[in-house]
Design an enzyme around this catalytic site. Structure first.
Site, PDB file in Angstrom:
ATOM      1  N   ASP A   1       0.872  -1.169   0.000  1.00  0.00           N
ATOM      2  CA  ASP A   1       0.000   0.000   0.000  1.00  0.00           C
ATOM      3  C   ASP A   1       0.914   1.226   0.000  1.00  0.00           C
ATOM      4  O   ASP A   1       2.100   1.136   0.320  1.00  0.00           O
ATOM      5  CB  ASP A   1      -0.879  -0.045   1.265  1.00  0.00           C
ATOM      6  CG  ASP A   1      -1.648   1.234   1.489  1.00  0.00           C
ATOM      7  OD1 ASP A   1      -2.326   1.695   0.547  1.00  0.00           O
ATOM      8  OD2 ASP A   1      -1.563   1.792   2.607  1.00  0.00           O
TER       9      ASP A   1
ATOM     10  N   ASP B   1      -0.282   5.115   0.861  1.00  0.00           N
ATOM     11  CA  ASP B   1      -0.552   6.157   1.860  1.00  0.00           C
ATOM     12  C   ASP B   1      -0.506   5.583   3.266  1.00  0.00           C
ATOM     13  O   ASP B   1      -1.163   4.575   3.563  1.00  0.00           O
ATOM     14  CB  ASP B   1      -1.922   6.784   1.601  1.00  0.00           C
ATOM     15  CG  ASP B   1      -1.962   7.581   0.303  1.00  0.00           C
ATOM     16  OD1 ASP B   1      -2.602   8.636   0.278  1.00  0.00           O
ATOM     17  OD2 ASP B   1      -1.343   7.158  -0.692  1.00  0.00           O
TER      18      ASP B   1
ATOM     19  N   GLU C   1      -1.715  10.707   4.107  1.00  0.00           N
ATOM     20  CA  GLU C   1      -2.840  10.327   3.253  1.00  0.00           C
ATOM     21  C   GLU C   1      -2.980  11.467   2.244  1.00  0.00           C
ATOM     22  O   GLU C   1      -3.402  12.578   2.587  1.00  0.00           O
ATOM     23  CB  GLU C   1      -4.123  10.161   4.081  1.00  0.00           C
ATOM     24  CG  GLU C   1      -4.107   8.984   5.036  1.00  0.00           C
ATOM     25  CD  GLU C   1      -4.266   7.641   4.333  1.00  0.00           C
ATOM     26  OE1 GLU C   1      -4.821   7.603   3.217  1.00  0.00           O
ATOM     27  OE2 GLU C   1      -3.827   6.626   4.912  1.00  0.00           O
TER      28      GLU C   1
ATOM     29  N   ARG D   1     -14.820  11.902  -1.313  1.00  0.00           N
ATOM     30  CA  ARG D   1     -13.659  12.715  -0.949  1.00  0.00           C
ATOM     31  C   ARG D   1     -13.119  13.464  -2.164  1.00  0.00           C
ATOM     32  O   ARG D   1     -12.791  14.648  -2.068  1.00  0.00           O
ATOM     33  CB  ARG D   1     -12.572  11.826  -0.334  1.00  0.00           C
ATOM     34  CG  ARG D   1     -12.884  11.401   1.096  1.00  0.00           C
ATOM     35  CD  ARG D   1     -11.846  10.449   1.643  1.00  0.00           C
ATOM     36  NE  ARG D   1     -12.051   9.096   1.162  1.00  0.00           N
ATOM     37  CZ  ARG D   1     -11.162   8.114   1.255  1.00  0.00           C
ATOM     38  NH1 ARG D   1      -9.979   8.352   1.791  1.00  0.00           N
ATOM     39  NH2 ARG D   1     -11.427   6.902   0.817  1.00  0.00           N
TER      40      ARG D   1
ATOM     41  N   SER E   1      -2.426   0.941  -4.776  1.00  0.00           N
ATOM     42  CA  SER E   1      -2.889   1.988  -3.876  1.00  0.00           C
ATOM     43  C   SER E   1      -4.257   2.517  -4.271  1.00  0.00           C
ATOM     44  O   SER E   1      -4.551   2.691  -5.459  1.00  0.00           O
ATOM     45  CB  SER E   1      -1.869   3.147  -3.889  1.00  0.00           C
ATOM     46  OG  SER E   1      -2.368   4.283  -3.227  1.00  0.00           O
ATOM     47  N   GLY E   2      -5.054   2.826  -3.256  1.00  0.00           N
ATOM     48  CA  GLY E   2      -6.295   3.555  -3.472  1.00  0.00           C
ATOM     49  C   GLY E   2      -6.059   5.041  -3.624  1.00  0.00           C
ATOM     50  O   GLY E   2      -6.997   5.816  -3.750  1.00  0.00           O
TER      51      GLY E   2
ATOM     52  N   LYS F   1      -7.180  -4.469  -5.134  1.00  0.00           N
ATOM     53  CA  LYS F   1      -5.841  -4.767  -4.615  1.00  0.00           C
ATOM     54  C   LYS F   1      -5.611  -6.279  -4.592  1.00  0.00           C
ATOM     55  O   LYS F   1      -4.554  -6.771  -5.014  1.00  0.00           O
ATOM     56  CB  LYS F   1      -5.672  -4.191  -3.202  1.00  0.00           C
ATOM     57  CG  LYS F   1      -5.574  -2.674  -3.157  1.00  0.00           C
ATOM     58  CD  LYS F   1      -5.181  -2.195  -1.763  1.00  0.00           C
ATOM     59  CE  LYS F   1      -5.025  -0.684  -1.730  1.00  0.00           C
ATOM     60  NZ  LYS F   1      -4.277  -0.204  -0.576  1.00  0.00           N
TER      61      LYS F   1
ATOM     62  N   ASP G   1      -1.828  -0.877   5.937  1.00  0.00           N
ATOM     63  CA  ASP G   1      -2.204  -0.326   7.245  1.00  0.00           C
ATOM     64  C   ASP G   1      -3.700  -0.202   7.448  1.00  0.00           C
ATOM     65  O   ASP G   1      -4.158  -0.035   8.580  1.00  0.00           O
ATOM     66  CB  ASP G   1      -1.586   1.068   7.426  1.00  0.00           C
ATOM     67  CG  ASP G   1      -2.298   2.124   6.591  1.00  0.00           C
ATOM     68  OD1 ASP G   1      -2.891   3.063   7.173  1.00  0.00           O
ATOM     69  OD2 ASP G   1      -2.288   2.013   5.355  1.00  0.00           O
TER      70      ASP G   1
ATOM     71  N   ASN H   1      -8.850  -1.516   3.762  1.00  0.00           N
ATOM     72  CA  ASN H   1      -8.879  -1.862   2.336  1.00  0.00           C
ATOM     73  C   ASN H   1      -7.650  -2.657   1.901  1.00  0.00           C
ATOM     74  O   ASN H   1      -7.582  -3.119   0.758  1.00  0.00           O
ATOM     75  CB  ASN H   1      -9.039  -0.604   1.469  1.00  0.00           C
ATOM     76  CG  ASN H   1      -7.875   0.362   1.583  1.00  0.00           C
ATOM     77  OD1 ASN H   1      -7.287   0.513   2.652  1.00  0.00           O
ATOM     78  ND2 ASN H   1      -7.542   1.020   0.492  1.00  0.00           N
TER      79      ASN H   1
END
Length: 236
Positions: free
Chosen positions: A30, A32, A39, A76, A120-121, A169, A192, A195
């Site tokens: 991941d 962030d 983030e 967001r 990554s998201g 992912k 972390d 997700n």
């Protein structure tokens, strides 16, 4: 299964260390709050004067309290409409740092022959730079739509789908394993947030780095103090 604290702030669950790093062929990260200290969506929101609003959604999503990650990310990103690209440049230059021990751990993986994947998201604006900085092999993340040098509040659909969420992912990790001709048991997944759990669940070794409670409860190796290179206590 209860976790065992083998050093202060370092927990294992269902592992008998030391493990050989060279027994693995792929490590998926991941970005962030894992590879990097921020983030990104929250820091971009600060430029729009909406950091508190966006951060609250991010935190709830990472804790797993918002089950629809895609919807949470769309909400967001919509709040970022009108933010200039120069604000993203400033976030990268002024706020983004690699987390402690990341370079050492990535280099150890590369030296042991593992391929490296960032999934990554977050957004390609940052992941492309982090990938280059660390010399990672593969990366997949989301693309922010830009018009006239400003964010539109939308993301761009990609040939593989719309948004990198937990399911994507997991799918990417499994796909890269298949393309490499390896078993998912030969993959390490590091994350972390909630997700990250889907990809962590299919990997032979899951590492939580300063994880949210849901990650600390599931990770085979949980680093809760210190840098990512503490994983090398278990992986030789």
């Amino acid at each position: 299964m209860n976790a065992q604290e083998i050093e202060p702030g370092l927990f294992i669950r269902g592992l008998t260390p030391p493990l050989r790093l060279s027994d693995f062929k792929l490590v998926a990260f991941d970005m962030d709050s894992t590879l990097i200290n921020i983030e990104c969506v929250d820091e971009i929101a600060a430029a729009a004067g909406r950091k508190a609003e966006v951060s609250a959604i991010t935190e709830a999503a990472m804790r797993g309290e918002i089950t629809d990650y895609k919807d949470s990310l769309r909400r967001r990103v919509a709040l970022l409409k009108g933010v200039p690209l120069t604000a993203l440049e400033a976030v990268y230059a002024d706020h983004l740092e690699l987390n402690p021990g990341v370079e050492a751990f990535v280099q150890a993986c590369q030296s042991a022959g593992l391929k490296t994947l960032l999934v990554s998201g977050g957004f390609t604006f940052f992941s492309d730079r982090v990938r280059q900085r660390l010399g990672l092999d593969f990366a997949r993340s989301n693309v922010l739509e830009v018009e006239d040098g400003h964010l539109t509040g939308r993301m761009v659909d990609r040939p593989w789908g719309d948004i990198v969420d937990g399911a994507e992912k997991r799918r990417v990790v499994l796909e890269v394993c298949e393309l490499m001709g390896i078993s998912p048991e030969q993959a390490i997944a590091v994350g972390d947030g909630a997700n990250d759990l889907p990809m962590m669940s299919v990997a032979g070794l899951s590492i939580g780095y300063h994880g949210k409670p849901a990650v600390r409860e599931e990770a085979m190796l949980s680093i809760e103090a210190g840098g990512m290179d503490r994983a090398l206590t278990v992986l030789r």
